[in-house]
Design a protein around this motif. Structure first.
Motif, PDB file in Angstrom:
ATOM      1  N   TRP A  30       0.822  -1.202   0.000  1.00 51.41           N
ATOM      2  CA  TRP A  30       0.000   0.000   0.000  1.00 51.41           C
ATOM      3  C   TRP A  30       0.857   1.254   0.000  1.00 51.41           C
ATOM      4  O   TRP A  30       2.014   1.242   0.398  1.00 51.41           O
ATOM      5  CB  TRP A  30      -0.885   0.046   1.241  1.00 51.41           C
ATOM      6  N   SER A  33      -0.596   6.651   2.371  1.00 51.95           N
ATOM      7  CA  SER A  33      -1.951   7.193   2.557  1.00 51.95           C
ATOM      8  C   SER A  33      -2.977   6.079   2.717  1.00 51.95           C
ATOM      9  O   SER A  33      -3.874   6.161   3.561  1.00 51.95           O
ATOM     10  CB  SER A  33      -2.331   8.093   1.383  1.00 51.95           C
ATOM     11  N   ARG A  34      -2.849   5.036   1.914  1.00 50.40           N
ATOM     12  CA  ARG A  34      -3.785   3.908   2.040  1.00 50.40           C
ATOM     13  C   ARG A  34      -3.585   3.208   3.379  1.00 50.40           C
ATOM     14  O   ARG A  34      -4.563   2.829   4.035  1.00 50.40           O
ATOM     15  CB  ARG A  34      -3.581   2.920   0.892  1.00 50.40           C
ATOM     16  N   ARG A  37      -5.333   5.207   5.960  1.00 50.70           N
ATOM     17  CA  ARG A  37      -6.788   5.062   5.844  1.00 50.70           C
ATOM     18  C   ARG A  37      -7.246   3.718   6.413  1.00 50.70           C
ATOM     19  O   ARG A  37      -8.207   3.648   7.187  1.00 50.70           O
ATOM     20  CB  ARG A  37      -7.205   5.195   4.368  1.00 50.70           C
ATOM     21  N   GLU A  38      -6.554   2.651   6.047  1.00 45.44           N
ATOM     22  CA  GLU A  38      -6.918   1.315   6.535  1.00 45.44           C
ATOM     23  C   GLU A  38      -6.740   1.199   8.046  1.00 45.44           C
ATOM     24  O   GLU A  38      -7.424   0.409   8.698  1.00 45.44           O
ATOM     25  CB  GLU A  38      -6.092   0.239   5.826  1.00 45.44           C
TER      26      GLU A  38
END
Length: 82
Positions: A30, A33-34, A37-38
Motif C-alpha cells: 500500500w 496514505s492507504r 486510511r486502513e
C-alpha cells in the motif's frame, strides 16, 4: 536538556518506528496514505512522519493501528490463497 530531535532515546525510538511503518508498507504494498486510511488514521499522520523532518515519535497506539491494519491485510491474502 537537549532538544527533542537530538535526544538519543528519541532518535532510537524514531528509527524503530520508521522501520515498523516501512515494514507495514512493504508487506501490504500500500501507499502510506492507504495504510493510514486502513488503520483509521489521517494520511498526514504517516506522510509527515515519513517525509518531513519532524521531531516527534508516533505513539504506541498509532503504531499498533498501523501494524494491525497490515496484519489484517496479510491474513486476508493468506485466506484468499487457501
Amino acid at each position: 536538556m537537549p532538544p527533542l530531535d537530538t535526544d538519543p532515546p528519541t532518535i532510537l525510538a524514531r528509527r524503530i518506528a520508521l522501520k515498523r511503518v516501512k515494514r507495514a508498507i512493504r508487506s501490504t504494498g500500500w501507499t502510506p496514505s492507504r495504510l493510514a486510511r486502513e488503520a483509521g488514521l489521517a494520511a498526514s499522520t504517516i506522510n509527515k512522519f515519513l517525509y518531513q523532518d519532524v521531531s516527534h515519535v508516533l505513539s504506541t497506539t498509532t503504531l499498533t493501528k498501523i501494524e494491525m491494519a497490515a496484519e489484517r491485510h496479510v491474513r486476508s491474502l493468506v485466506q484468499d490463497a487457501k
